[in-house]
Design a protein around this motif. Structure first.
Motif, PDB file in Angstrom:
ATOM      1  N   ASN A   1     -10.097  49.059 -39.198  1.00 36.43           N
ATOM      2  CA  ASN A   1     -10.768  49.620 -38.016  1.00 36.43           C
ATOM      3  C   ASN A   1     -10.903  49.027 -36.856  1.00 36.43           C
ATOM      4  O   ASN A   1     -10.798  49.617 -35.771  1.00 36.43           O
ATOM      5  N   GLY A   2     -11.300  47.786 -36.900  1.00 36.03           N
ATOM      6  CA  GLY A   2     -11.309  46.724 -35.813  1.00 36.03           C
ATOM      7  C   GLY A   2     -10.229  46.848 -35.014  1.00 36.03           C
ATOM      8  O   GLY A   2     -10.020  46.823 -33.755  1.00 36.03           O
ATOM      9  N   LEU A   3      -8.980  46.736 -35.626  1.00 33.48           N
ATOM     10  CA  LEU A   3      -7.650  46.783 -34.748  1.00 33.48           C
ATOM     11  C   LEU A   3      -7.357  47.943 -34.137  1.00 33.48           C
ATOM     12  O   LEU A   3      -6.984  48.067 -32.973  1.00 33.48           O
ATOM     13  N   MET A   4      -8.023  49.173 -34.842  1.00 30.24           N
ATOM     14  CA  MET A   4      -7.494  50.360 -34.130  1.00 30.24           C
ATOM     15  C   MET A   4      -8.566  50.561 -32.951  1.00 30.24           C
ATOM     16  O   MET A   4      -8.245  51.157 -31.997  1.00 30.24           O
ATOM     17  N   ALA A   5      -9.841  49.979 -33.009  1.00 30.27           N
ATOM     18  CA  ALA A   5     -10.771  50.064 -32.034  1.00 30.27           C
ATOM     19  C   ALA A   5     -10.460  49.452 -30.828  1.00 30.27           C
ATOM     20  O   ALA A   5     -10.540  49.809 -29.671  1.00 30.27           O
ATOM     21  N   LEU A   6      -9.294  48.381 -30.947  1.00 31.80           N
ATOM     22  CA  LEU A   6      -8.816  47.662 -29.933  1.00 31.80           C
ATOM     23  C   LEU A   6      -7.720  48.276 -29.230  1.00 31.80           C
ATOM     24  O   LEU A   6      -7.005  48.026 -28.233  1.00 31.80           O
ATOM     25  N   GLY A   7      -7.404  49.501 -29.915  1.00 30.74           N
ATOM     26  CA  GLY A   7      -6.150  50.435 -29.194  1.00 30.74           C
ATOM     27  C   GLY A   7      -4.768  49.708 -30.081  1.00 30.74           C
ATOM     28  O   GLY A   7      -4.014  50.336 -29.296  1.00 30.74           O
ATOM     29  N   ILE A   8      -4.925  49.292 -31.064  1.00 29.71           N
ATOM     30  CA  ILE A   8      -3.599  48.788 -31.518  1.00 29.71           C
ATOM     31  C   ILE A   8      -2.982  50.031 -32.207  1.00 29.71           C
ATOM     32  O   ILE A   8      -3.698  50.662 -33.007  1.00 29.71           O
TER      33      ILE A   8
ATOM     34  N   SER B   1       8.878  38.786 -29.385  1.00 33.97           N
ATOM     35  CA  SER B   1       8.426  39.987 -30.243  1.00 33.97           C
ATOM     36  C   SER B   1       7.452  41.079 -29.298  1.00 33.97           C
ATOM     37  O   SER B   1       7.284  42.139 -29.834  1.00 33.97           O
ATOM     38  N   GLY B   2       6.924  40.633 -28.261  1.00 35.31           N
ATOM     39  CA  GLY B   2       5.900  41.393 -27.325  1.00 35.31           C
ATOM     40  C   GLY B   2       4.739  41.661 -27.999  1.00 35.31           C
ATOM     41  O   GLY B   2       4.186  42.839 -27.987  1.00 35.31           O
ATOM     42  N   CYS B   3       4.211  40.484 -28.564  1.00 33.61           N
ATOM     43  CA  CYS B   3       2.682  40.724 -29.130  1.00 33.61           C
ATOM     44  C   CYS B   3       1.795  41.334 -28.357  1.00 33.61           C
ATOM     45  O   CYS B   3       1.595  40.698 -27.195  1.00 33.61           O
ATOM     46  N   ARG B   4       1.047  42.240 -28.696  1.00 29.28           N
ATOM     47  CA  ARG B   4      -0.137  42.749 -27.741  1.00 29.28           C
ATOM     48  C   ARG B   4      -1.521  41.896 -28.002  1.00 29.28           C
ATOM     49  O   ARG B   4      -2.434  41.929 -27.313  1.00 29.28           O
ATOM     50  N   LEU B   5      -1.412  41.401 -29.443  1.00 35.62           N
ATOM     51  CA  LEU B   5      -2.721  40.846 -29.949  1.00 35.62           C
ATOM     52  C   LEU B   5      -2.251  39.489 -30.775  1.00 35.62           C
ATOM     53  O   LEU B   5      -1.177  39.675 -31.652  1.00 35.62           O
TER      54      LEU B   5
ATOM     55  N   GLY C   1       2.211  33.267 -18.950  1.00 39.05           N
ATOM     56  CA  GLY C   1       3.757  33.654 -19.006  1.00 39.05           C
ATOM     57  C   GLY C   1       3.732  34.871 -20.127  1.00 39.05           C
ATOM     58  O   GLY C   1       5.251  35.195 -20.084  1.00 39.05           O
ATOM     59  N   LEU C   2       3.056  35.370 -20.460  1.00 37.98           N
ATOM     60  CA  LEU C   2       3.136  36.497 -21.408  1.00 37.98           C
ATOM     61  C   LEU C   2       2.402  37.936 -21.027  1.00 37.98           C
ATOM     62  O   LEU C   2       1.348  37.970 -21.436  1.00 37.98           O
ATOM     63  N   PRO C   3       3.439  38.656 -20.331  1.00 35.92           N
ATOM     64  CA  PRO C   3       2.615  39.923 -20.053  1.00 35.92           C
ATOM     65  C   PRO C   3       2.261  40.708 -20.799  1.00 35.92           C
ATOM     66  O   PRO C   3       1.393  41.589 -20.774  1.00 35.92           O
ATOM     67  N   ASP C   4       2.723  40.953 -22.080  1.00 36.62           N
ATOM     68  CA  ASP C   4       2.514  41.691 -23.234  1.00 36.62           C
ATOM     69  C   ASP C   4       1.273  41.337 -24.240  1.00 36.62           C
ATOM     70  O   ASP C   4       0.536  42.407 -24.457  1.00 36.62           O
ATOM     71  N   LEU C   5       0.793  40.167 -23.906  1.00 40.78           N
ATOM     72  CA  LEU C   5      -0.343  39.621 -24.595  1.00 40.78           C
ATOM     73  C   LEU C   5      -1.473  40.049 -23.846  1.00 40.78           C
ATOM     74  O   LEU C   5      -2.010  39.591 -22.983  1.00 40.78           O
ATOM     75  N   GLU C   6      -2.489  41.093 -24.756  1.00 39.07           N
ATOM     76  CA  GLU C   6      -3.612  41.429 -23.628  1.00 39.07           C
ATOM     77  C   GLU C   6      -4.808  40.843 -24.729  1.00 39.07           C
ATOM     78  O   GLU C   6      -5.805  40.638 -23.719  1.00 39.07           O
ATOM     79  N   LYS C   7      -4.978  40.297 -25.725  1.00 32.01           N
ATOM     80  CA  LYS C   7      -5.988  39.772 -26.362  1.00 32.01           C
ATOM     81  C   LYS C   7      -5.612  38.929 -27.520  1.00 32.01           C
ATOM     82  O   LYS C   7      -4.753  38.826 -28.064  1.00 32.01           O
ATOM     83  N   VAL C   8      -6.623  37.683 -27.673  1.00 25.93           N
ATOM     84  CA  VAL C   8      -6.535  36.614 -28.667  1.00 25.93           C
ATOM     85  C   VAL C   8      -7.903  36.897 -29.224  1.00 25.93           C
ATOM     86  O   VAL C   8      -8.993  36.724 -28.694  1.00 25.93           O
ATOM     87  N   ILE C   9      -7.830  36.850 -30.624  1.00 26.72           N
ATOM     88  CA  ILE C   9      -8.895  36.874 -31.380  1.00 26.72           C
ATOM     89  C   ILE C   9      -8.857  35.412 -32.006  1.00 26.72           C
ATOM     90  O   ILE C   9      -7.900  35.012 -32.789  1.00 26.72           O
TER      91      ILE C   9
ATOM     92  N   LEU D   1     -14.758  41.804 -34.213  1.00 27.86           N
ATOM     93  CA  LEU D   1     -13.794  42.672 -34.359  1.00 27.86           C
ATOM     94  C   LEU D   1     -14.248  43.541 -35.323  1.00 27.86           C
ATOM     95  O   LEU D   1     -13.996  44.893 -35.319  1.00 27.86           O
ATOM     96  N   ILE D   2     -14.971  42.968 -36.400  1.00 24.83           N
ATOM     97  CA  ILE D   2     -15.274  43.867 -37.608  1.00 24.83           C
ATOM     98  C   ILE D   2     -16.380  44.914 -37.127  1.00 24.83           C
ATOM     99  O   ILE D   2     -16.398  46.240 -37.155  1.00 24.83           O
ATOM    100  N   GLU D   3     -17.292  44.356 -36.060  1.00 19.46           N
ATOM    101  CA  GLU D   3     -18.459  45.385 -35.490  1.00 19.46           C
ATOM    102  C   GLU D   3     -17.689  46.574 -34.542  1.00 19.46           C
ATOM    103  O   GLU D   3     -18.290  47.649 -34.673  1.00 19.46           O
ATOM    104  N   GLY D   4     -16.708  45.989 -33.731  1.00 20.62           N
ATOM    105  CA  GLY D   4     -15.986  46.990 -32.923  1.00 20.62           C
ATOM    106  C   GLY D   4     -15.344  48.238 -34.015  1.00 20.62           C
ATOM    107  O   GLY D   4     -15.342  49.340 -33.275  1.00 20.62           O
TER     108      GLY D   4
END
Length: 544
Positions: A59-66, A115-119, A141-149, A159-162
């Protein structure tokens, strides 16, 4: 004469579910049985509790828009959070990208970018690895990387709360929209040349491989599997975690990285019935000074894999660690990973001298590396395999995929193998590892197996080093057993009249350890390079 080609049994049907659906079924069968024990974190969960955590993370990952097909990097040693991410990404259709915890900035940047990781999910640090520092260095240098946990900070709780904003219905709708053939995992294979390649695996390939690996070990919900091998590799996440969730067995994690004493203590305290490891791990456990003091009476089975398994080590594992039903598995990341395995009811001889027979719903053949023709039983050739377990391909690399998988769907391993009349396969070496000394083809494993038979030798690795006269000469790196003594001349005397003169190592080096990958594979290229530098053989090496 029979050809070296075999087809595995098809009595047990292939699973046609996703990883998420399979986990749900296991939870329904065994909600109150223990699912996960992470000794170093003090975590102990039933299948129902584990499932709740996985859903919270999903659920937390989905809330981040994954979204389905998005890549989520996982970069850390063996912690519970690694497993939660494994199952949560599978449940929502994100593709988990396994990142070797030993990677440094160049390798990290390559894997995340290719791999184009978003997270990315990681720790701030572990031992000498400053993960946060490295992430901050490569992130620009990683344009696809939007967030780091960073899961060892408040990020994890956030993440869990979100995830509270995502309803059960939304998660269910996402999970049921997935197809078992969807890509779900990218694992970077190390290779000896060029950049790592991202082997892309599906729900179907790794879930069924877990099923048949566990079946070969005769797993039930009563088993407790000690998993000291890295999760980032198929050995940990597929043969370990997934096999447990398919059968309802317990995942037992002794330490973040391999520690032989932690393993032995965990086997005793958690009454484990199964243990995994590469040969060097078992050598370390067998060499522990207090081995005899640990109560291993619950032990029954396990898997030795990852590199050729020395016969003597295998026999000692059976005799000294109580693993009477231990199995040997063979495969590669690109095949999810296992394509042959011994079973618990194979004879001891077969289990110590072969890597078993072809697995269910899998085809295998041995071919002449030059002509591609199938060789006769007993003859050496390249091991090839075809079936559900073969990867979808290398991520965004159709050229390398076409080199590895031929037009008929056969995955070419690069390993030299034989197949006997009963279909048992034996790996005799790597095509590229073969030493050519004065026109003689020499396979290092043959010499290594012989050296293991010396009582003073705990482990041995044989490599070819450049030589002006013969093209290549043989060198042995040797680890001595605890308290043992052996000189170079005594070792050579041991070899004389027992193996051909041209197989006797010209150079012998006694060492306390071998250069290793994080998965426990010996880095023979590094060993060769070190010796070349020490002997000043660079000029010879360039022409060898």
């Amino acid at each position: 004469m029979t050809l070296s080609i075999a087809v595995g049994p098809t009595v047990t049907p292939l699973l046609s579910s996703t990883i998420g659906a399979n986990l749900e079924a296991t939870v329904g069968r065994f909600p109150d049985r223990e699912a996960l024990v992470v000794v170093h974190q003090g975590i102990r969960q039933t299948w129902a509790e584990f499932y709740d955590t996985v859903n919270e993370v999903a659920n937390g990952l989905m809330a981040l828009g994954i979204q389905v097909g998005d890549r989520v990097g996982m970069w850390s040693p063996n912690f519970a959070e690694w497993i939660y991410i494994q199952y949560a990404t599978a449940k929502i259709g994100a593709i988990q990208v396994n990142i070797n915890p030993a990677y440094r900035v160049n390798e990290l940047q390559y894997a995340l970018d290719q791999s184009g990781c978003r997270l990315l999910v990681t720790r701030t640090e572990y031992l000498t690895s400053g993960y946060r520092d490295m992430v901050e260095e490569v992130a620009p240098g990683l344009p696809d990387l939007e967030k780091v946990i960073y899961f060892d900070t408040d990020d994890w709780a956030e993440l869990i709360e979100g995830g509270a904003t995502v309803s059960d219905d939304e998660l269910t709708a996402r999970a049921t929209s997935l197809d078992p053939g969807d890509p779900i995992n990218i694992q970077y294979t190390s290779g000896t040349t060029g950049f790592p390649k991202g082997a892309t695996l599906s729900h179907r390939s790794i879930l069924n491989n877990a099923l048949f690996v566990g079946d070969a070990c005769a797993y039930t919900e009563e088993d407790r599997v000690c998993i000291p091998v890295p999760f980032y590799h198929c050995f940990g996440m597929v043969m370990g975690n997934l096999a447990c969730s398919v059968f309802g067995a317990t995942m037992v994690v002794p330490s973040p990285t391999f520690d032989p004493e932690a393993v032995l203590q965990t086997l005793q305290d958690e009454r484990c019935t199964s243990l995994y490891g590469v040969p060097t791990m078992f050598v370390a456990e067998l060499g522990h000074s207090d081995l005899a003091d640990f109560d291993l009476s619950a032990m029954r089975t396990g898997i030795m894999a990852g590199s050729p398994c020395p016969t003597e080590v295998m026999r000692r594992v059976i005799d000294d660690m109580g693993m009477a039903e231990v199995t040997i598995a063979y495969g590669m990341t690109e095949t999810s990973p296992v394509s042959t395995q011994t079973s618990t009811d194979d004879s001891v001889e077969h289990r110590v001298t072969t890597v078993g027979r072809v697995g269910p719903h899998v085809e295998s053949k041995i071919v002449d590396p030059e002509t591609g023709e199938v060789v006769l039983r007993g003859e050496e050739g390249e091991y090839c395999t075809r079936g559900y377990h073969v990867m979808l391909g290398y991520w965004n690399d159709s050229e390398m995929t076409a080199e590895a998988i031929d037009a008929d769907g056969w995955m070419h391993s690069g390993d030299l193998a034989t197949m006997d009349d009963d279909g048992y396969v034996n790996i005799v070496g790597r095509i590229k590892d073969m030493i050519i000394r004065g026109g003689e083809n020499i396979y290092p494993r043959e010499i290594e197996e012989f050296l293991y038979s010396h009582p003073a030798i705990a482990d041995a690795q044989v490599i070819g080093v450049p030589d002006e006269k013969y093209g290549e000469e043989i060198m042995a790196w040797v680890q001595l057993a605890l308290g043992a003594e052996l000189t170079e001349e005594e070792l050579k005397d041991f070899c004389r009249d027992k193996i051909a003169h041209f197989k006797i190592p010209r150079y012998v080096r006694f060492v306390s350890e071998f250069p290793m990958t994080v998965t426990g594979k010996v880095r023979k290229v590094e060993m060769r390079d070190k010796w070349i530098a020490e002997l000043g053989l660079d000029a010879t090496a360039a022409t060898a």
